[in-house]
Write a protein that holds these residues in place. Structure first.
Motif, PDB file in Angstrom:
ATOM      1  N   GLU A   6      77.370   4.104 -29.550  1.00 53.19           N
ATOM      2  CA  GLU A   6      78.275   4.983 -30.292  1.00 53.19           C
ATOM      3  C   GLU A   6      77.695   5.315 -31.667  1.00 53.19           C
ATOM      4  O   GLU A   6      77.776   6.460 -32.132  1.00 53.19           O
ATOM      5  CB  GLU A   6      79.643   4.323 -30.427  1.00 53.19           C
ATOM      6  CG  GLU A   6      80.388   4.198 -29.106  1.00 53.19           C
ATOM      7  CD  GLU A   6      81.697   3.438 -29.248  1.00 53.19           C
ATOM      8  OE1 GLU A   6      81.921   2.870 -30.358  1.00 53.19           O
ATOM      9  OE2 GLU A   6      82.475   3.386 -28.278  1.00 53.19           O
ATOM     10  N   MET A   7      77.129   4.284 -32.304  1.00 49.83           N
ATOM     11  CA  MET A   7      76.532   4.516 -33.622  1.00 49.83           C
ATOM     12  C   MET A   7      75.329   5.454 -33.508  1.00 49.83           C
ATOM     13  O   MET A   7      75.092   6.300 -34.375  1.00 49.83           O
ATOM     14  CB  MET A   7      76.120   3.191 -34.254  1.00 49.83           C
ATOM     15  CG  MET A   7      77.305   2.293 -34.617  1.00 49.83           C
ATOM     16  SD  MET A   7      76.789   0.629 -35.079  1.00 49.83           S
ATOM     17  CE  MET A   7      75.741   0.974 -36.478  1.00 49.83           C
ATOM     18  N   ASN A   8      74.558   5.279 -32.426  1.00 46.52           N
ATOM     19  CA  ASN A   8      73.393   6.141 -32.226  1.00 46.52           C
ATOM     20  C   ASN A   8      73.824   7.589 -32.029  1.00 46.52           C
ATOM     21  O   ASN A   8      73.174   8.531 -32.532  1.00 46.52           O
ATOM     22  CB  ASN A   8      72.587   5.637 -31.028  1.00 46.52           C
ATOM     23  CG  ASN A   8      71.276   6.387 -30.878  1.00 46.52           C
ATOM     24  OD1 ASN A   8      70.520   6.551 -31.832  1.00 46.52           O
ATOM     25  ND2 ASN A   8      71.007   6.858 -29.665  1.00 46.52           N
ATOM     26  N   GLN A   9      74.941   7.800 -31.302  1.00 41.50           N
ATOM     27  CA  GLN A   9      75.453   9.148 -31.113  1.00 41.50           C
ATOM     28  C   GLN A   9      75.892   9.761 -32.451  1.00 41.50           C
ATOM     29  O   GLN A   9      75.683  10.951 -32.707  1.00 41.50           O
ATOM     30  CB  GLN A   9      76.633   9.117 -30.133  1.00 41.50           C
ATOM     31  CG  GLN A   9      76.230   8.796 -28.700  1.00 41.50           C
ATOM     32  CD  GLN A   9      77.431   8.686 -27.777  1.00 41.50           C
ATOM     33  OE1 GLN A   9      78.584   8.597 -28.238  1.00 41.50           O
ATOM     34  NE2 GLN A   9      77.190   8.666 -26.470  1.00 41.50           N
ATOM     35  N   MET A  10      76.515   8.910 -33.262  1.00 40.15           N
ATOM     36  CA  MET A  10      76.963   9.395 -34.569  1.00 40.15           C
ATOM     37  C   MET A  10      75.764   9.766 -35.441  1.00 40.15           C
ATOM     38  O   MET A  10      75.759  10.809 -36.119  1.00 40.15           O
ATOM     39  CB  MET A  10      77.806   8.321 -35.258  1.00 40.15           C
ATOM     40  CG  MET A  10      78.450   8.782 -36.553  1.00 40.15           C
ATOM     41  SD  MET A  10      79.487   7.484 -37.232  1.00 40.15           S
ATOM     42  CE  MET A  10      80.627   7.217 -35.871  1.00 40.15           C
ATOM     43  N   ILE A  11      74.730   8.943 -35.428  1.00 39.00           N
ATOM     44  CA  ILE A  11      73.526   9.245 -36.210  1.00 39.00           C
ATOM     45  C   ILE A  11      72.863  10.529 -35.708  1.00 39.00           C
ATOM     46  O   ILE A  11      72.371  11.346 -36.492  1.00 39.00           O
ATOM     47  CB  ILE A  11      72.546   8.058 -36.151  1.00 39.00           C
ATOM     48  CG1 ILE A  11      73.142   6.851 -36.892  1.00 39.00           C
ATOM     49  CG2 ILE A  11      71.190   8.426 -36.742  1.00 39.00           C
ATOM     50  CD1 ILE A  11      72.351   5.578 -36.736  1.00 39.00           C
ATOM     51  N   SER A  12      72.875  10.721 -34.390  1.00 42.58           N
ATOM     52  CA  SER A  12      72.313  11.956 -33.823  1.00 42.58           C
ATOM     53  C   SER A  12      73.092  13.171 -34.316  1.00 42.58           C
ATOM     54  O   SER A  12      72.508  14.221 -34.610  1.00 42.58           O
ATOM     55  CB  SER A  12      72.341  11.897 -32.296  1.00 42.58           C
ATOM     56  OG  SER A  12      71.528  10.842 -31.821  1.00 42.58           O
TER      57      SER A  12
END
Length: 438
Positions: free
Chosen positions: A261-267
């Motif tokens: 989820e955090m990776n999606q947010m960073i993307s």
């Protein structure tokens, strides 16, 4: 040599040169008019005298002078009969001459056709020539004085005209992201009001951008901090005492989910950076309707795979415009993704276009979902509808893209009695700034 880019210096140079040329042209025409008027008057006098002599004294012989006492109003006029200076013809001639420091004007007038003689009528115009020289000197002196006055006037006028520009320059030079205030256009001259309004629009856009950037950074920090704290707390609880392998697996799976989820947010945050680069993309001339049709056909397949229907209602058939395609694609894609996400299975989504104005087109995406809470600013970063997955940055990106294109974007509930929302984009089909010349 570096070109002089000072507006004031250019204005001074052009005003002085133009005024000087105009002054020279006017003075030359004035002097020529005065001289011609005086000579016309002299010519008329001599012609009258010549006619009077021909009519009154027709029997003078060649070489004989005519007594000035017999002439009417003959002051400074002499007359005598002369042979033809060239082949005889019945017309008059004029000539100017100088003799012993004095100036004369001569009229050669046909006198006797039988003897083929002419009448030479001369007038001393020394005083007239002297007067014309004085007039010429006076005009030159007046021109020099006028040129000095023009220079002084140009300096004063340029300073007065540059006051609004200087005021705007000082105002703009004092602006920073912590001190952004609009310009009071009421104090500007009428000619500078459009410039002041354009600057105010730019300041408003900068304020909005800075506001959204601050909200983005604060929201990103909050959104990333919360799952990190949850993940750390979960790991701490798991490590307090020995547990079954399944519990460790469960903790690791939860950590992986949170990391995803955090990776999606960073993307999504990185996507904002890429979109800001697209703000400087050169507009392209394309068929906007055809562009939207192709995008709609792609998403129609996606909707069909989820047992939903995407209908295209595109009018007119073609609209050619100059737009930034990357930004338009960002907006249309976000509208359609949200519509498909919130529309239940078996329901319908409509992608609709209409001519809104002479150079504007209205694009609408109408869904049959639950609708929205219109009291919430959905375009703020990290705003989510219900429990929908995602970082909540899609509409924020769409709003930023619309602002960069000079377009108007909005989301409202449907007004036809059905549930659902209507996402609207009013797009200008011409670029909002001058394009660079390649």
């Amino acid at each position: 040599m570096v070109a002089n880019r000072s507006i004031r210096n250019q204005f001074l140079t052009q005003l002085i040169i133009a005024s000087s040329i105009l002054l020279i042209i006017f003075s030359t025409m004035l002097y020529a008019y005065i001289k011609q008027s005086i000579y016309d008057e002299l010519s008329q006098q001599l012609v009258k005298q010549a006619r009077y002599i021909v009519q009154t004294f027709p029997d003078y012989e060649e070489g004989e002078k005519i007594d000035a006492k017999n002439l009417k109003n003959a002051l400074q006029i002499t007359a005598k009969v002369i042979p033809p200076p060239h082949r005889f013809y019945s017309s008059i001639e004029w000539r100017e001459r100088e003799s012993n420091g004095r100036y004369f004007i001569d009229l050669i007038y046909p006198y006797n056709l039988k003897s083929q003689t002419y009448l030479l009528v001369s007038k001393d115009i020394t005083n007239v020539s002297s007067m014309l020289k004085k007039i010429l000197r006076s005009i030159i002196i007046i021109n020099l004085i006028s040129l000095i006055l023009i220079v002084l006037y140009a300096f004063g006028l340029s300073a007065m005209l540059l006051v609004p520009i200087t005021r705007l320059t000082k105002k703009l030079s004092s602006l920073n992201e912590n001190f952004l205030t609009t310009i009071d256009t009421k104090t500007l001259p009428e000619e500078f009001v459009p410039l002041g309004e354009s600057i105010n629009k730019l300041i408003n856009r900068i304020q909005t951008f800075v506001k959204y950037q601050k909200e983005l950074f604060i929201g990103a920090a909050h959104e990333l901090k919360t799952p990190l704290n949850v993940m750390k707390l979960k790991n701490d609880v798991t490590l307090i005492k020995k547990r079954e392998p399944e519990k460790y697996i469960e903790a690791l799976q939860l950590s992986n989910k949170t990391i995803l989820e955090m990776n999606q947010m960073i993307s999504s945050i990185l996507e904002i950076g890429r979109q800001e680069g697209a703000h400087f993309e050169l507009p392209q001339t394309i068929d906007i309707i055809d562009f939207i049709r192709k995008k709609g056909e792609d998403f129609a397949l996606l909707a069909k795979s989820e047992n939903k229907t995407l209908k295209l209602d595109l009018q007119p058939k073609s609209v050619v415009g100059c737009i930034q395609t990357t930004l338009l694609n960002q907006i249309i894609q976000n509208f359609l993704q949200n519509a498909i996400k919130f529309t239940p299975k078996g329901k319908k989504i409509i992608l609709k276009t209409r001519q809104y104005d002479e150079n504007k087109i209205k694009i609408e995406v109408i869904d049959e979902g639950p609708g929205i809470d219109e009291s919430i600013d959905l375009f703020a970063p990290f705003k989510r509808l219900g429990n929908a997955p995602g970082a909540g940055l899609g509409l924020f990106l769409a709003k930023s893209a619309a602002d960069a294109m000079g377009a108007h974007i909005s989301i409202k509930n449907r007004k036809d009695g059905k549930s659902g929302a209507v996402a609207t984009l009013i797009l200008t089909t011409t670029p909002q700034c001058e394009l660079p010349i390649n």
